[in-house]
Motif scaffolding. Structure first.
Motif, PDB file in Angstrom:
ATOM      1  N   TYR A   5       0.820  -1.210   0.000  1.00 19.15           N
ATOM      2  CA  TYR A   5       0.000   0.000   0.000  1.00 19.15           C
ATOM      3  C   TYR A   5       0.859   1.268   0.000  1.00 19.15           C
ATOM      4  O   TYR A   5       0.358   2.346  -0.322  1.00 19.15           O
ATOM      5  N   TYR A  19       0.984   2.422  -3.589  1.00 24.52           N
ATOM      6  CA  TYR A  19      -0.184   3.209  -3.989  1.00 24.52           C
ATOM      7  C   TYR A  19      -0.043   4.656  -3.494  1.00 24.52           C
ATOM      8  O   TYR A  19      -0.386   5.612  -4.211  1.00 24.52           O
ATOM      9  N   ALA A  42      -6.633  -5.680   6.853  1.00 18.66           N
ATOM     10  CA  ALA A  42      -7.744  -5.068   6.118  1.00 18.66           C
ATOM     11  C   ALA A  42      -8.350  -3.923   6.916  1.00 18.66           C
ATOM     12  O   ALA A  42      -8.666  -2.854   6.352  1.00 18.66           O
ATOM     13  N   VAL A  81      -5.879  -0.928   6.896  1.00 16.93           N
ATOM     14  CA  VAL A  81      -5.899  -0.233   5.604  1.00 16.93           C
ATOM     15  C   VAL A  81      -7.137   0.650   5.514  1.00 16.93           C
ATOM     16  O   VAL A  81      -7.077   1.801   5.049  1.00 16.93           O
ATOM     17  N   LEU A  82      -8.284   0.132   5.990  1.00 18.20           N
ATOM     18  CA  LEU A  82      -9.512   0.929   5.965  1.00 18.20           C
ATOM     19  C   LEU A  82      -9.376   2.164   6.853  1.00 18.20           C
ATOM     20  O   LEU A  82      -9.787   3.267   6.470  1.00 18.20           O
ATOM     21  N   SER A 114      -6.952   4.730   5.120  1.00 12.72           N
ATOM     22  CA  SER A 114      -7.554   5.397   3.961  1.00 12.72           C
ATOM     23  C   SER A 114      -8.676   6.345   4.394  1.00 12.72           C
ATOM     24  O   SER A 114      -8.840   7.430   3.832  1.00 12.72           O
ATOM     25  N   GLU A 141     -12.701   2.373  -2.872  1.00 13.70           N
ATOM     26  CA  GLU A 141     -13.672   2.065  -1.830  1.00 13.70           C
ATOM     27  C   GLU A 141     -14.033   3.349  -1.081  1.00 13.70           C
ATOM     28  O   GLU A 141     -13.175   4.217  -0.885  1.00 13.70           O
ATOM     29  N   SER A 169      -7.127   3.367  -1.130  1.00 13.16           N
ATOM     30  CA  SER A 169      -6.423   2.670  -0.036  1.00 13.16           C
ATOM     31  C   SER A 169      -5.027   3.218   0.207  1.00 13.16           C
ATOM     32  O   SER A 169      -4.113   2.465   0.549  1.00 13.16           O
ATOM     33  N   CYS A 170      -4.858   4.525   0.079  1.00 13.07           N
ATOM     34  CA  CYS A 170      -3.554   5.156   0.336  1.00 13.07           C
ATOM     35  C   CYS A 170      -3.554   5.781   1.727  1.00 13.07           C
ATOM     36  O   CYS A 170      -4.597   5.897   2.373  1.00 13.07           O
TER      37      CYS A 170
END
Length: 779
Positions: free
Chosen positions: A112, A115, A182, A185-186, A189, A338, A398-399
């Motif tokens: 990530y 990204y 996961a 990452v959420l 972001s 997302e 997702s950055c």
């Protein structure tokens, strides 16, 4: 000039100047030069100007929102393109590696980071006003994001039974790493999305000035503390020692303690790889710095080390043979966008505010350095909008939060980068890594990435050597640096930044509340006035005190003005007035009893009667609260020349007081009222008050505050101190020298009714009573 021709005669000696002009008071200057107060434009005119539209205005607005429309049409393809390509390739290689490394700080999978090194550049290319900064992750900001991620998604939330484990964390309890990553990452972001919204709002509201409150000493102390935090966070990765994820106050101390408690579990393979990487990177970076004029392109040592380390790890199979920690998995290609988890906004709003400000401040500070070097301007509000939209856009992919990295920007500029075309090309190199080369980096040890991060902290650690220089130049700035650094280490980066900001503002408040002041005197033969204590040849005008107060005057420092006034003149005007009232009261009693009589030759007593005027003061004034002790002087009246009357009153050696307001930028309503009170207090004891060297806006403020009346007039205000001094000299030269004490005693003698005297302790409301008593004496 023809050969042999003589040069023109030099002009007359310009080391002296002579000016002849009238003595200007404010009233006289306004009348002579016809002052025209500025009138605000009419509301209709302002509304018409705001709502009007033309092709030129529309293009100007579009160009301000899309700066690319200004610089891209002027792009010099033949001169700049090759340089931008070389710079873009070099920067892209560094950005790829730094993206992977800084993802460790955010506590998300390293892929990530790629990204985050790619998406923000795409929007900044169109919206940014800096031509040289390299947009992407920065270790300080990444660590601030990581602290939020770890606090909201700690490992303890993902503990599972061994039968359901999808991953393991060494010898510790089993953790569902897939679900944990996961969620992290959420969170990262979502935080990036919220930071972007805040930055856009700041830009739209035109509050780019907020970065000015982050002074250089504050930023220096904060980034140094952040470098120490980054170092500690990466130290456990270099050692491959598992610890709990601490966050908040003293988290760095707890982390260090646990690292040293478990140092016996250090992985030797990771430690050796990390130490070698740090050593090689720092040596080559030093070579790049020392020989930057001879090396056309800096050696991309991070890329070289990464390639070599990946090859060694793959060939020696370090993961299986030595249990080394490796990257393992880098996703190939892109993830679909997302939406953010809006429900988390309330949990991260405070942290997002500080992250938004810090990310913007770092980017603008670096951008201004290169803008100054290459002579172009940066729009602070547009930078807020550019980074805000970049973070909103990249947050959907997702950055984590983007700003600029000092080392990466230095590479982009030193390799010949001219515009953000180099940035787009660097994004293309990162794109190649995402699409094709990511799998090749999977055997890379995480300790090598952590070592790369540590090696890039050298510049921030070197800021420690700024402290001795700051201490010599400005001790307050040095204290701000040290306080911010210590607070950020102990409290954490978000609270530390807030504490440093409040401390910096406190120093400003204290410097305004307790400014420098002093009595001024004249350098003979000039119109120059300097502090009496600092110059040997400065002479105070006879009977005149000049006070300069170097600060705006408002409710917080008005007591300081009064205290400095007492110290300058050497007495308290209220106490002098009360003493005189007591003396007049005694004399009045003796006159009414017929024991004293005032004549043109002075005050005389009836023959054979005791002179009770010799009685001492029954209630001596306590002057301990004065900074300068009040000196008593004996006022002697010729009373038949053989029996002088002695009455003790405080000495008033001056007849005029001048306030030098050259350093006063504004007055509040408390200051205006207090200054009116000061004028009345001194007028009652026959000391005239004048003002000089004021700024024009002060006159407007005083007019709005209804400061001027029949007693306080504009002719008390003079353009310069020298104007006021010359005016006072002229007045004293032609003034009537009749003794005011004799006049008052004569009035007492002739008055048939007793005269009331009122003592004063607080001059605010009682001034009217005292003024009435003085009017009765004088009328």
């Amino acid at each position: 000039m023809a050969a042999g021709e003589r040069a023109a005669e030099p002009p007359a000696d310009l080391s002296h100047y002579v000016v002849a002009r009238p003595i200007y008071s404010e009233a006289g200057f306004q009348q002579e030069h016809e002052r025209r107060p500025p009138l605000p434009p009419a509301l209709r005119r302002r509304a018409r100007a705001a709502c009007s539209c033309s092709r030129k205005k529309a293009f100007r607005i579009a160009r301000s929102f899309l700066p690319i429309l200004e610089w891209l049409p002027n792009y010099r393809v033949k001169e700049w393109l090759i340089s931008d390509i070389i710079s873009g390739v070099s920067t892209g290689l560094v950005a790829t590696l730094q993206g992977l490394a800084y993802a460790l700080l955010v506590a998300v999978p390293v892929g990530y980071g790629l990204y985050s090194a790619f998406f923000p550049i795409l929007t900044y290319f169109f919206l940014g006003t800096s031509r040289h900064i390299s947009v992407g992750p920065f270790p300080v900001v990444s660590l601030m994001v990581g602290s939020v991620v770890l606090s909201m998604a700690p490992d303890d939330n993902f503990l599972i039974d061994g039968s359901n484990a999808t991953g393991a964390n060494g010898t510790g309890p089993l953790i569902d790493t897939e679900s944990r990553d996961a969620q992290r990452v959420l969170i990262a972001s979502t935080l990036t999305f919220l930071v972007g919204i805040l930055q856009v709002v700041f830009g739209v509201l035109q509050i780019g000035f907020i970065v000015r409150y982050l002074a250089d000493p504050l930023v220096g102390g904060f980034t140094t503390a952040a470098a120490f935090q980054v170092f500690v966070s990466q130290l456990k990765i270099v050692l491959n020692v598992s610890t709990k994820n601490y966050n908040g106050v003293l988290s760095i101390i707890y982390t260090l303690v646990e690292i040293f408690e478990r140092i016996g579990t250090t992985n030797i393979a990771d430690l050796i790889a990390g130490l070698l990487t740090i050593f090689v990177c720092m040596v080559v970076k030093e070579i790049n710095d020392r020989f930057k004029h001879k090396i056309p392109i800096p050696i991309p040592i991070e890329v070289i080390v990464t390639i070599i380390a990946t090859g060694i790890s793959y060939a020696a199979d370090l993961e299986k043979k030595y249990n080394a920690g490796i990257v393992k998995s880098i996703p190939r290609g892109f993830l679909p966008p997302e939406p953010p988890a809006v429900g988390m906004f309330s949990q991260m709003i405070a942290a997002s505010f500080s992250i938004a400000i810090v990310a913007y401040a770092i980017a603008v500070s670096v951008g201004k350095v290169y803008a100054t070097k290459y002579d172009y301007a940066i729009d602070g509000n547009q930078e807020f909008i550019a980074f805000g939209i970049s973070n909103i856009f990249s947050g959907a992919f997702s950055c984590f939060v983007a700003t600029t990295a000092l080392s990466r920007t230095a590479v982009q500029e030193s390799t010949g980068g001219k515009t953000q075309v180099a940035g787009i090309i660097s994004a293309g190199i990162v794109l190649i890594a995402i699409v094709a080369l990511g799998k090749l980096l999977e055997p890379l040890q995480k300790s090598v990435l952590a070592a790369v991060v540590i090696a890039n902290l050298k510049g921030m650690f070197m800021q420690v050597f700024d402290v001795p220089r700051l201490w010599r130049q400005n001790k307050v700035d040095a204290m701000i640096w040290v306080f911010t650094c210590v607070a950020s280490i102990i409290l954490g980066l978000d609270l530390g930044l807030l504490a440093g900001l409040l401390f910096g503002l406190l120093t400003v408040v204290l410097r305004v509340q307790f400014p420098s002041w002093g009595g001024f005197g004249n350098i003979p033969g000039t119109d120059i006035y300097k502090k009496v204590k600092e110059y040997k040849n400065v002479i105070e005008p006879e009977g005149v005190k000049i006070l300069r107060f170097s600060s705006p005057i408002f409710y917080a420092n008005i007591d300081g003005l009064k205290s400095s006034l007492k110290s300058t003149v050497g007495f308290d005007a209220v106490k002098v007035y009360n003493k005189r009232l007591k003396a007049l009261r005694k004399i009045q009693k003796l006159i009414k009893k017929g024991k004293l009589k005032a004549t043109k030759n002075g005050i005389i007593s009836e023959p054979g009667i005791n002179n009770e005027a010799f009685e001492p003061d029954e209630e001596p004034e306590d002057n301990e609260d004065l900074q300068v002790p009040t000196k008593e002087v004996e006022i002697q009246v010729d009373w038949n020349s053989e029996l002088p009357v002695k009455v003790n009153v405080p000495k008033v050696p001056i007849h005029s007081l001048i306030f030098d307001f050259g350093a006063v930028s504004f007055l509040d309503i408390v200051a205006v009222r207090s200054i009116r009170t000061i004028i009345r207090e001194f007028e009652r004891i026959d000391v005239r008050v004048y003002f000089a060297s004021y700024q024009d806006n002060l006159i407007s403020q005083l007019e709005q505050s209804t400061f001027f009346d029949d007693i306080v007039r504009k002719d008390m205000f003079f353009l310069t101190v020298h104007d006021a001094v010359l005016y006072i000299r002229n007045q004293m030269m032609y003034s009537d020298n009749q003794d005011p004490i004799f006049e008052k005693i004569s009035l007492m003698q002739e008055s048939k009714e007793p005269i009331e005297f009122t003592e004063t302790s607080q001059p605010d409301d009682e001034l009217d009573v005292q003024e009435e008593a003085m009017r009765r004496l004088a009328s």
